[in-house]
Design an enzyme around this catalytic site. Structure first.
Site, PDB file in Angstrom:
ATOM      1  N   CYS A 162      -0.128  13.163  24.578  1.00  0.00           N
ATOM      2  CA  CYS A 162      -0.819  14.168  23.545  1.00  0.00           C
ATOM      3  C   CYS A 162       0.115  14.079  22.088  1.00  0.00           C
ATOM      4  CB  CYS A 162      -0.896  15.670  24.103  1.00  0.00           C
ATOM      5  SG  CYS A 162      -1.363  16.985  22.568  1.00  0.00           S
ATOM      6  N   ASP A 199       0.505  18.822   7.527  1.00  0.00           N
ATOM      7  CA  ASP A 199      -0.516  17.735   7.615  1.00  0.00           C
ATOM      8  C   ASP A 199      -0.342  16.502   7.048  1.00  0.00           C
ATOM      9  OD1 ASP A 199      -3.735  18.097   9.088  1.00  0.00           O
ATOM     10  OD2 ASP A 199      -3.126  16.165   7.770  1.00  0.00           O
ATOM     11  N   ASN A 212     -11.423  23.166  14.161  1.00  0.00           N
ATOM     12  CA  ASN A 212     -12.429  22.257  14.351  1.00  0.00           C
ATOM     13  C   ASN A 212     -12.467  22.192  15.905  1.00  0.00           C
ATOM     14  OD1 ASN A 212     -12.866  21.602  11.556  1.00  0.00           O
ATOM     15  ND2 ASN A 212     -11.209  20.135  11.620  1.00  0.00           N
ATOM     16  N   HIS A 260      -5.336  18.886  21.012  1.00  0.00           N
ATOM     17  CA  HIS A 260      -4.551  19.921  21.166  1.00  0.00           C
ATOM     18  C   HIS A 260      -4.791  20.947  20.321  1.00  0.00           C
ATOM     19  CE1 HIS A 260      -0.241  21.112  22.158  1.00  0.00           C
ATOM     20  NE2 HIS A 260      -0.640  22.094  21.438  1.00  0.00           N
ATOM     21  N   HIS A 305      -5.836  24.864  11.115  1.00  0.00           N
ATOM     22  CA  HIS A 305      -5.575  24.344   9.780  1.00  0.00           C
ATOM     23  C   HIS A 305      -5.345  25.740   8.628  1.00  0.00           C
ATOM     24  CE1 HIS A 305      -6.842  20.091  10.437  1.00  0.00           C
ATOM     25  NE2 HIS A 305      -7.632  20.698  11.260  1.00  0.00           N
ATOM     26  N   CYS A 332       1.691  17.468  21.458  1.00  0.00           N
ATOM     27  CA  CYS A 332       2.745  17.740  22.200  1.00  0.00           C
ATOM     28  C   CYS A 332       3.814  16.848  22.007  1.00  0.00           C
ATOM     29  CB  CYS A 332       2.478  17.434  23.887  1.00  0.00           C
ATOM     30  SG  CYS A 332       1.291  18.898  24.526  1.00  0.00           S
ATOM     31  N   HIS A 341      -5.548  23.252  17.457  1.00  0.00           N
ATOM     32  CA  HIS A 341      -4.740  23.766  16.222  1.00  0.00           C
ATOM     33  C   HIS A 341      -5.511  24.592  15.173  1.00  0.00           C
ATOM     34  CE1 HIS A 341      -6.557  19.808  15.979  1.00  0.00           C
ATOM     35  NE2 HIS A 341      -6.673  20.011  14.694  1.00  0.00           N
ATOM     36  N   GLY A 375     -15.531  18.020  14.053  1.00  0.00           N
ATOM     37  CA  GLY A 375     -14.473  17.185  13.393  1.00  0.00           C
ATOM     38  C   GLY A 375     -13.423  17.274  13.702  1.00  0.00           C
TER      39      GLY A 375
HETATM   40  P1  5GP Z   1      -8.505  17.910  13.400  1.00  0.00           P
HETATM   41  O1  5GP Z   1      -9.509  16.920  12.805  1.00  0.00           O
HETATM   42  O2  5GP Z   1      -8.474  17.489  14.816  1.00  0.00           O
HETATM   43  O3  5GP Z   1      -8.939  19.424  13.275  1.00  0.00           O
HETATM   44  O4  5GP Z   1      -7.300  17.573  12.465  1.00  0.00           O
HETATM   45  C1  5GP Z   1      -6.180  16.733  13.003  1.00  0.00           C
HETATM   46  C2  5GP Z   1      -5.209  16.724  11.777  1.00  0.00           C
HETATM   47  O5  5GP Z   1      -4.053  16.277  12.298  1.00  0.00           O
HETATM   48  C3  5GP Z   1      -5.685  15.891  10.593  1.00  0.00           C
HETATM   49  O6  5GP Z   1      -5.907  16.912   9.527  1.00  0.00           O
HETATM   50  C4  5GP Z   1      -4.490  14.911  10.370  1.00  0.00           C
HETATM   51  O7  5GP Z   1      -4.346  14.729   9.243  1.00  0.00           O
HETATM   52  C5  5GP Z   1      -3.563  15.479  11.343  1.00  0.00           C
HETATM   53  N1  5GP Z   1      -2.579  14.515  11.786  1.00  0.00           N
HETATM   54  C6  5GP Z   1      -2.953  13.576  12.721  1.00  0.00           C
HETATM   55  N2  5GP Z   1      -1.750  12.645  12.963  1.00  0.00           N
HETATM   56  C7  5GP Z   1      -0.725  13.307  12.630  1.00  0.00           C
HETATM   57  C8  5GP Z   1       0.448  13.121  12.560  1.00  0.00           C
HETATM   58  O8  5GP Z   1       0.953  12.252  13.140  1.00  0.00           O
HETATM   59  N3  5GP Z   1       1.323  13.940  12.078  1.00  0.00           N
HETATM   60  C9  5GP Z   1       0.985  14.736  11.243  1.00  0.00           C
HETATM   61  N4  5GP Z   1       1.649  15.777  10.488  1.00  0.00           N
HETATM   62  N5  5GP Z   1      -0.469  15.149  10.968  1.00  0.00           N
HETATM   63  C10 5GP Z   1      -1.376  14.544  11.804  1.00  0.00           C
HETATM   64 ZN    ZN Z   2      -0.591  18.622  23.557  1.00  0.00          ZN
END
Ligand code: 5GP
Ligand code: ZN
Length: 109
Positions: A4, A30, A85, A96, A100, A7, A98, A91
């Site tokens: 992950c 992000d 999301n 994992h 925003h 993680c 989270h 989206g």
């Molecule tokens: P999701 O689309 O799953 O709600 O949000 C995942 C977020 O993780 C996205 O906004 C993406 O830009 C961010 N993200 C993906 N990979 C990484 C990473 O390696 N480091 C950081 N800091 N953010 C990441």
């Molecule tokens: Zn995880």
């Protein structure tokens, strides 16, 4: 969970720009910000999605820390948006849980 991304960020195996950490959550910038301030707040427990949460207290803790980080760490007095999301249709790209935190400008709906 060994494969992950988030993680690995918690464990420090993948670098991140940390803004807050305690026993329950880890928060970091992000990598592709959608607003001037764009922080991800993640529980230290690996839970893939909001829909997988079994313990309501975990959500209480997560939202309490979101509130603390937005108000006391980021000083987003003008306001902010909190987004979770859920699964591909919502989206979600990283599985994992989270939240925003988006702020630093007037956000369109
Ligand atoms: P999701 O689309 O799953 O709600 O949000 C995942 C977020 O993780 C996205 O906004 C993406 O830009 C961010 N993200 C993906 N990979 C990484 C990473 O390696 N480091 C950081 N800091 N953010 C990441
Ligand atoms: Zn995880």
């Amino acid at each position: 969970m060994s494969d992950c991304l988030f993680c690995k960020i918690i464990d420090g195996d993948i670098p991140s720009s940390k803004v807050y950490e305690d026993d329950d959550v880890f928060a970091f910038n992000d990598i592709h910000p959608k607003a001037p301030t764009h922080i991800l707040v993640i529980p230290k427990t690996h839970i893939p999605t909001l829909a997988d949460v079994q313990d309501p207290a975990l959500l209480g803790t997560l939202m309490d820390r979101v509130n603390h980080i937005a108000n006391d760490v980021l000083n987003l007095e003008a306001g902010y948006r909190v987004v979770i999301n859920v699964r591909e249709g919502g989206g979600q790209e990283v599985f994992h849980l989270h939240a925003h935190i988006l702020g630093g400008k007037k956000l369109p709906f």
